[in-house]
Scaffold this motif. Structure first.
Motif, PDB file in Angstrom:
ATOM      1  N   ASP A 139       0.848  -1.183   0.000  1.00 14.73           N
ATOM      2  CA  ASP A 139       0.000   0.000   0.000  1.00 14.73           C
ATOM      3  C   ASP A 139       0.891   1.243   0.000  1.00 14.73           C
ATOM      4  O   ASP A 139       1.898   1.284   0.704  1.00 14.73           O
ATOM      5  CB  ASP A 139      -0.898  -0.009   1.242  1.00 14.73           C
ATOM      6  CG  ASP A 139      -1.718   1.252   1.366  1.00 14.73           C
ATOM      7  OD1 ASP A 139      -2.787   1.334   0.732  1.00 14.73           O
ATOM      8  OD2 ASP A 139      -1.277   2.175   2.092  1.00 14.73           O
ATOM      9  N   ARG A 140       0.550   2.244  -0.788  1.00 12.39           N
ATOM     10  CA  ARG A 140       1.448   3.397  -0.966  1.00 12.39           C
ATOM     11  C   ARG A 140       1.705   4.144   0.341  1.00 12.39           C
ATOM     12  O   ARG A 140       2.822   4.632   0.569  1.00 12.39           O
ATOM     13  CB  ARG A 140       0.886   4.349  -2.014  1.00 12.39           C
ATOM     14  CG  ARG A 140      -0.451   4.979  -1.665  1.00 12.39           C
ATOM     15  CD  ARG A 140      -0.993   5.821  -2.783  1.00 12.39           C
ATOM     16  NE  ARG A 140      -2.283   6.412  -2.446  1.00 12.39           N
ATOM     17  CZ  ARG A 140      -3.024   7.102  -3.294  1.00 12.39           C
ATOM     18  NH1 ARG A 140      -2.580   7.294  -4.532  1.00 12.39           N
ATOM     19  NH2 ARG A 140      -4.170   7.603  -2.930  1.00 12.39           N
ATOM     20  N   ASP A 141       0.693   4.245   1.204  1.00 12.34           N
ATOM     21  CA  ASP A 141       0.898   4.933   2.480  1.00 12.34           C
ATOM     22  C   ASP A 141       1.777   4.105   3.413  1.00 12.34           C
ATOM     23  O   ASP A 141       2.630   4.647   4.119  1.00 12.34           O
ATOM     24  CB  ASP A 141      -0.448   5.221   3.154  1.00 12.34           C
ATOM     25  CG  ASP A 141      -1.274   6.229   2.372  1.00 12.34           C
ATOM     26  OD1 ASP A 141      -0.666   7.121   1.730  1.00 12.34           O
ATOM     27  OD2 ASP A 141      -2.513   6.132   2.390  1.00 12.34           O
ATOM     28  N   LEU A 142       1.564   2.790   3.417  1.00 12.36           N
ATOM     29  CA  LEU A 142       2.408   1.919   4.215  1.00 12.36           C
ATOM     30  C   LEU A 142       3.847   1.973   3.718  1.00 12.36           C
ATOM     31  O   LEU A 142       4.796   1.994   4.510  1.00 12.36           O
ATOM     32  CB  LEU A 142       1.895   0.484   4.165  1.00 12.36           C
ATOM     33  CG  LEU A 142       2.742  -0.579   4.871  1.00 12.36           C
ATOM     34  CD1 LEU A 142       2.903  -0.245   6.350  1.00 12.36           C
ATOM     35  CD2 LEU A 142       2.126  -1.958   4.697  1.00 12.36           C
ATOM     36  N   ALA A 143       4.032   2.022   2.393  1.00 14.51           N
ATOM     37  CA  ALA A 143       5.378   2.112   1.821  1.00 14.51           C
ATOM     38  C   ALA A 143       6.067   3.400   2.262  1.00 14.51           C
ATOM     39  O   ALA A 143       7.251   3.391   2.612  1.00 14.51           O
ATOM     40  CB  ALA A 143       5.304   2.042   0.297  1.00 14.51           C
ATOM     41  N   ALA A 144       5.336   4.509   2.259  1.00 17.61           N
ATOM     42  CA  ALA A 144       5.916   5.780   2.698  1.00 17.61           C
ATOM     43  C   ALA A 144       6.313   5.715   4.162  1.00 17.61           C
ATOM     44  O   ALA A 144       7.384   6.201   4.561  1.00 17.61           O
ATOM     45  CB  ALA A 144       4.923   6.910   2.457  1.00 17.61           C
ATOM     46  N   ASP A 145       5.451   5.132   4.993  1.00 15.81           N
ATOM     47  CA  ASP A 145       5.769   4.961   6.411  1.00 15.81           C
ATOM     48  C   ASP A 145       7.002   4.089   6.595  1.00 15.81           C
ATOM     49  O   ASP A 145       7.864   4.362   7.430  1.00 15.81           O
ATOM     50  CB  ASP A 145       4.595   4.317   7.151  1.00 15.81           C
ATOM     51  CG  ASP A 145       3.553   5.340   7.588  1.00 15.81           C
ATOM     52  OD1 ASP A 145       3.787   6.536   7.362  1.00 15.81           O
ATOM     53  OD2 ASP A 145       2.521   4.928   8.133  1.00 15.81           O
ATOM     54  N   LEU A 146       7.069   3.018   5.794  1.00 18.00           N
ATOM     55  CA  LEU A 146       8.179   2.075   5.917  1.00 18.00           C
ATOM     56  C   LEU A 146       9.501   2.729   5.536  1.00 18.00           C
ATOM     57  O   LEU A 146      10.524   2.530   6.208  1.00 18.00           O
ATOM     58  CB  LEU A 146       7.914   0.859   5.029  1.00 18.00           C
ATOM     59  CG  LEU A 146       8.799  -0.365   5.237  1.00 18.00           C
ATOM     60  CD1 LEU A 146       8.696  -0.866   6.674  1.00 18.00           C
ATOM     61  CD2 LEU A 146       8.417  -1.470   4.255  1.00 18.00           C
ATOM     62  N   VAL A 147       9.503   3.521   4.463  1.00 16.19           N
ATOM     63  CA  VAL A 147      10.720   4.235   4.061  1.00 16.19           C
ATOM     64  C   VAL A 147      11.165   5.184   5.164  1.00 16.19           C
ATOM     65  O   VAL A 147      12.354   5.238   5.520  1.00 16.19           O
ATOM     66  CB  VAL A 147      10.484   5.008   2.753  1.00 16.19           C
ATOM     67  CG1 VAL A 147      11.647   5.958   2.468  1.00 16.19           C
ATOM     68  CG2 VAL A 147      10.313   4.047   1.588  1.00 16.19           C
ATOM     69  N   HIS A 148      10.225   5.919   5.732  1.00 23.51           N
ATOM     70  CA  HIS A 148      10.554   6.868   6.804  1.00 23.51           C
ATOM     71  C   HIS A 148      11.105   6.134   8.018  1.00 23.51           C
ATOM     72  O   HIS A 148      12.129   6.527   8.590  1.00 23.51           O
ATOM     73  CB  HIS A 148       9.301   7.656   7.182  1.00 23.51           C
ATOM     74  CG  HIS A 148       9.508   8.612   8.314  1.00 23.51           C
ATOM     75  ND1 HIS A 148      10.212   9.798   8.173  1.00 23.51           N
ATOM     76  CD2 HIS A 148       9.132   8.552   9.617  1.00 23.51           C
ATOM     77  CE1 HIS A 148      10.245  10.428   9.332  1.00 23.51           C
ATOM     78  NE2 HIS A 148       9.597   9.698  10.224  1.00 23.51           N
ATOM     79  N   GLU A 149      10.451   5.047   8.392  1.00 16.11           N
ATOM     80  CA  GLU A 149      10.876   4.293   9.580  1.00 16.11           C
ATOM     81  C   GLU A 149      12.257   3.666   9.382  1.00 16.11           C
ATOM     82  O   GLU A 149      13.117   3.727  10.271  1.00 16.11           O
ATOM     83  CB  GLU A 149       9.853   3.217   9.896  1.00 16.11           C
ATOM     84  CG  GLU A 149      10.205   2.366  11.110  1.00 16.11           C
ATOM     85  CD  GLU A 149       9.154   1.321  11.403  1.00 16.11           C
ATOM     86  OE1 GLU A 149       9.464   0.377  12.159  1.00 16.11           O
ATOM     87  OE2 GLU A 149       8.028   1.431  10.880  1.00 16.11           O
ATOM     88  N   LEU A 150      12.469   3.047   8.213  1.00 19.18           N
ATOM     89  CA  LEU A 150      13.760   2.411   7.951  1.00 19.18           C
ATOM     90  C   LEU A 150      14.884   3.439   7.885  1.00 19.18           C
ATOM     91  O   LEU A 150      15.999   3.184   8.353  1.00 19.18           O
ATOM     92  CB  LEU A 150      13.705   1.612   6.649  1.00 19.18           C
ATOM     93  CG  LEU A 150      13.016   0.257   6.718  1.00 19.18           C
ATOM     94  CD1 LEU A 150      12.875  -0.346   5.328  1.00 19.18           C
ATOM     95  CD2 LEU A 150      13.784  -0.695   7.627  1.00 19.18           C
ATOM     96  N   THR A 151      14.590   4.587   7.313  1.00 14.66           N
ATOM     97  CA  THR A 151      15.605   5.640   7.245  1.00 14.66           C
ATOM     98  C   THR A 151      16.014   6.090   8.633  1.00 14.66           C
ATOM     99  O   THR A 151      17.205   6.234   8.944  1.00 14.66           O
ATOM    100  CB  THR A 151      15.083   6.840   6.430  1.00 14.66           C
ATOM    101  OG1 THR A 151      14.761   6.410   5.103  1.00 14.66           O
ATOM    102  CG2 THR A 151      16.132   7.942   6.357  1.00 14.66           C
TER     103      THR A 151
END
Length: 201
Positions: free
Chosen positions: A178-190
């Protein structure tokens, strides 16, 4: 289960949920962090499936490729004599049937195989079809984390997260999120990798 190189482990060849529920892309209680008794990260089945809409995304992509291949044969066939046209339309029909069959079956299999998980220590992925690839990337070896959305992914509200590591094996990809989950995941991993000491060079 496979080779281990530059902090990444690979084997073989080869979740859905609300976008802002961060607990859904962390290891559930009781699963452990993926380390063995010696403290070394090990391969194991990741916990989360990709988004269910990924099935429709994959299916549409297969049908578009099949339709393009059929069109390459059918359009010129209209200019051929009747006797020659038959020998062009037969392989076009075979391609069409094969494309529909692949679009029906393959996406469901990919949905069963593709999994991912993020813990405090590593990113786990499993991808592929007949040849499956299992990978684990320690946080200390992650260099960059990106999210991209192709035209079809945008239509279905999906995104692909790419995790680049200090490994000759190349980047890990998590498609069909999901695009919102992907954005959250990128932010969290960063944030996690920036706070994790290591040698991601």
């Amino acid at each position: 289960m496979g080779d281990s190189e530059s902090g990444d482990a690979d084997a073989g060849r080869g979740g859905t949920g609300t976008a802002h529920d961060r607990s859904q892309h962390r290891t559930e209680p009781g699963r452990g962090d993926g380390r063995d008794d010696t403290g070394v990260l090990r391969l194991r089945p990741p916990a989360h499936r990709v988004h269910r809409k990924a099935v429709a995304w994959w299916r549409t992509r297969i049908l578009l490729v099949a339709a393009a291949a059929v069109a390459v044969l059918v359009v010129p066939a209209a200019l051929l004599p009747d006797a020659a046209r038959f020998w062009v339309l037969v392989p076009a029909a075979v391609l069409a049937v094969a494309g529909v069959a692949a679009a029906v079956g393959m996406p469901m299999w990919w949905y069963r195989v593709h999994r991912w998980e993020v813990t405090g220590d590593a990113v786990y992925t499993r991808t592929g079809a007949l040849w499956q690839e299992w990978r684990v990337a320690p946080m200390s070896r992650i260099q960059t984390v990106d999210s991209e959305r192709g035209p079809l992914e945008q239509v279905f509200g999906l995104a692909t997260v790419t995790v680049t590591t200090a490994s000759a094996k190349g980047a890990l990809t998590i498609p069909g999120l999901d695009r919102d989950l992907a954005a959250d995941l990128v932010h969290e991993l960063t944030e996690t990798t920036q706070a994790t000491p290591g040698d991601a060079t």
